[in-house]
Design a protein around this motif. Sequence first.
Motif, mmCIF file in Angstrom:
data_model
loop_
_atom_site.group_PDB
_atom_site.id
_atom_site.type_symbol
_atom_site.label_atom_id
_atom_site.label_comp_id
_atom_site.label_asym_id
_atom_site.label_seq_id
_atom_site.Cartn_x
_atom_site.Cartn_y
_atom_site.Cartn_z
ATOM 1 N N ALA A 232 0.831 -1.208 0.000
ATOM 2 C CA ALA A 232 0.000 0.000 0.000
ATOM 3 C C ALA A 232 0.861 1.252 0.000
ATOM 4 N N LEU A 233 1.949 1.238 0.752
ATOM 5 C CA LEU A 233 2.855 2.387 0.776
ATOM 6 C C LEU A 233 3.534 2.594 -0.570
ATOM 7 N N SER A 234 3.852 1.499 -1.239
ATOM 8 C CA SER A 234 4.594 1.608 -2.487
ATOM 9 C C SER A 234 3.752 2.119 -3.651
ATOM 10 N N ILE A 271 11.043 1.954 -1.524
ATOM 11 C CA ILE A 271 11.082 3.394 -1.781
ATOM 12 C C ILE A 271 10.552 4.183 -0.594
ATOM 13 N N CYS A 272 9.529 3.655 0.059
ATOM 14 C CA CYS A 272 8.895 4.389 1.157
ATOM 15 C C CYS A 272 9.812 4.527 2.363
ATOM 16 N N PHE A 273 10.862 3.714 2.481
ATOM 17 C CA PHE A 273 11.716 3.750 3.668
ATOM 18 C C PHE A 273 12.581 5.006 3.720
ATOM 19 N N HIS A 274 12.765 5.673 2.625
ATOM 20 C CA HIS A 274 13.605 6.868 2.618
ATOM 21 C C HIS A 274 13.009 7.983 3.472
ATOM 22 N N ALA A 275 11.688 8.017 3.578
ATOM 23 C CA ALA A 275 11.026 9.084 4.331
ATOM 24 C C ALA A 275 10.847 8.749 5.810
ATOM 25 N N ALA A 304 17.806 -5.849 5.327
ATOM 26 C CA ALA A 304 18.923 -4.906 5.214
ATOM 27 C C ALA A 304 18.714 -3.937 4.054
ATOM 28 N N LYS A 305 18.176 -4.433 2.942
ATOM 29 C CA LYS A 305 17.942 -3.555 1.788
ATOM 30 C C LYS A 305 16.898 -2.495 2.097
ATOM 31 N N PHE A 306 15.893 -2.875 2.863
ATOM 32 C CA PHE A 306 14.909 -1.879 3.292
ATOM 33 C C PHE A 306 15.566 -0.814 4.159
ATOM 34 N N LEU A 307 16.295 -1.263 5.178
ATOM 35 C CA LEU A 307 16.858 -0.328 6.154
ATOM 36 C C LEU A 307 17.981 0.512 5.561
ATOM 37 N N ARG A 308 18.634 0.021 4.540
ATOM 38 C CA ARG A 308 19.697 0.806 3.911
ATOM 39 C C ARG A 308 19.150 2.082 3.283
ATOM 40 N N ARG A 309 17.878 2.049 2.922
ATOM 41 C CA ARG A 309 17.250 3.247 2.350
ATOM 42 C C ARG A 309 16.851 4.243 3.425
ATOM 43 N N ALA A 310 16.778 3.779 4.673
ATOM 44 C CA ALA A 310 16.236 4.612 5.751
ATOM 45 C C ALA A 310 17.327 5.479 6.370
ATOM 46 N N VAL A 311 17.913 6.351 5.586
ATOM 47 C CA VAL A 311 19.022 7.180 6.062
ATOM 48 C C VAL A 311 18.556 8.332 6.941
#
Length: 475
Positions: A232-234, A271-275, A304-311
């Motif tokens: 849903a987020l994506s 993509i949503c993890f960046h925000a 890890a791939k999800f969290l790597r976007r969460a800078v």
Amino acid sequence: MESPSENGAHLSAPTVDSQAKDPSVFMLPPEILSLVCGFLSKRQLKRVRKVSKTWERAAVPYLFDEIYMSLNMADLRIAKLMILQFKQYIRTLIFSSACYTDMDRENFDKALSYEGSDMETDSDIGYSEHSFKLYRIARKNQEENLKTGLVSAYLSFALTSCPNIRKIILTDSPSSRSMSRKSLQVFEPRRSKICLLEGCVLEDNDHFPSAVRQSGFLRSGSHNPWRLILQALSVTDSNVSELTMVPVNNETMMDTSAFSMSPGELSQAKICFHALTKFRLTFAWDREQFSTDVDVRYIHRNVAKFLRRAVNLECLALIALEEHESVAHQSYPLHEVLGKCTFPKLKSLIIGYFEFTEVELLSLLTHSKRIQQLTIECSILKEGSWVRIVDWARASLPSLKNAQLNQLYGGFEDPWADTEYMDVYGHVGEFLFARGGNPFTVDALAKYHADWDAGRTRIDPCGGEIYTDICDRYH
């Protein structure tokens, strides 16, 4: 003043409410009224809303600031009505994974019998038949809602329609209204009676035994609540900044099938993890579904791939549990989940049930010098020393205000190499904030064990031991 009516009766003339003359109540600026409402409970807000239109305008944004959704059609319809009416106020979306397990009549009756009904009279048998009928209808509706994608559609509708949603809470706790009278009316065919038994109030516990309500997540990856939320987020342009999992049942609360995504699905969802600024995840590995180390490492890499976007994360809590009790204390490699992740804006870090080396942990903390809260519990240090870790933290984390290192294994010198450290005396915090010595030195550990053997425990102000289970503390 009174005036006669046409039939001779006397009617009281309307009087002005004395409170209306009170400037301290009715002449406050809207900003002040809003601040007052921010401190009130939902029940109080319901009463305040009835005082006047002014108070109603102040109370409504706080009264309808969250919506609850589940796999039940009644909850989805109620959520839709709330969205249509109050979408500008909604800031939190609560999604429940509570579902109904597949159970035949025999097992259903056993569950009822276990909860106090022996099925000895005709009334008991009629009660069982009606309860089982409602249960089958409820389960069928849940299954259809998932198969047709209706749940996913409602989630996307909520995120699309409510521009101010910033927080999503995933829980396995059913709503108090999940099997209320209105909910059962949705499941029942038209023109049928609500209940066959005279005087029945249709409370949840009266009709469905707790055994049929699974407090965990569905096993199918396409129906997993995390997967539904990520999808849903994506596909929506939402600005959600906080994802939080709040499990109630730590035994069967979840599995990790939501993270066993294909590369295409993973690329779209992450993509949503960046925000995100806050992320809390309690996850378990289902050894029956993911039986090999290859399966587990695959899921590790996806997380890890999800969290790597969460800078932009400011708060991160990761609790990794084994789903089956027989291996409940097994820990998992931190570097496989956070090995290449950096969180330069991180202020709070909570990790539990992981294993790591001194180098791996300090490498993570080095990129997060703004940390104000650090919690490490139920974890194993495979290589290195806890002495050096807390020495580094004391010298290198100037913003640190709260630290808890509890139930630690490994990383101790002889003769305490195989010890388990539970910080019931608060020695770690005393050292980190310059009020005591390093608690992990050989001399300090000797004193600690002497206190432990003597039965001296630290008591908190409310009574009871200071130590509580990590899952209870953070969820």
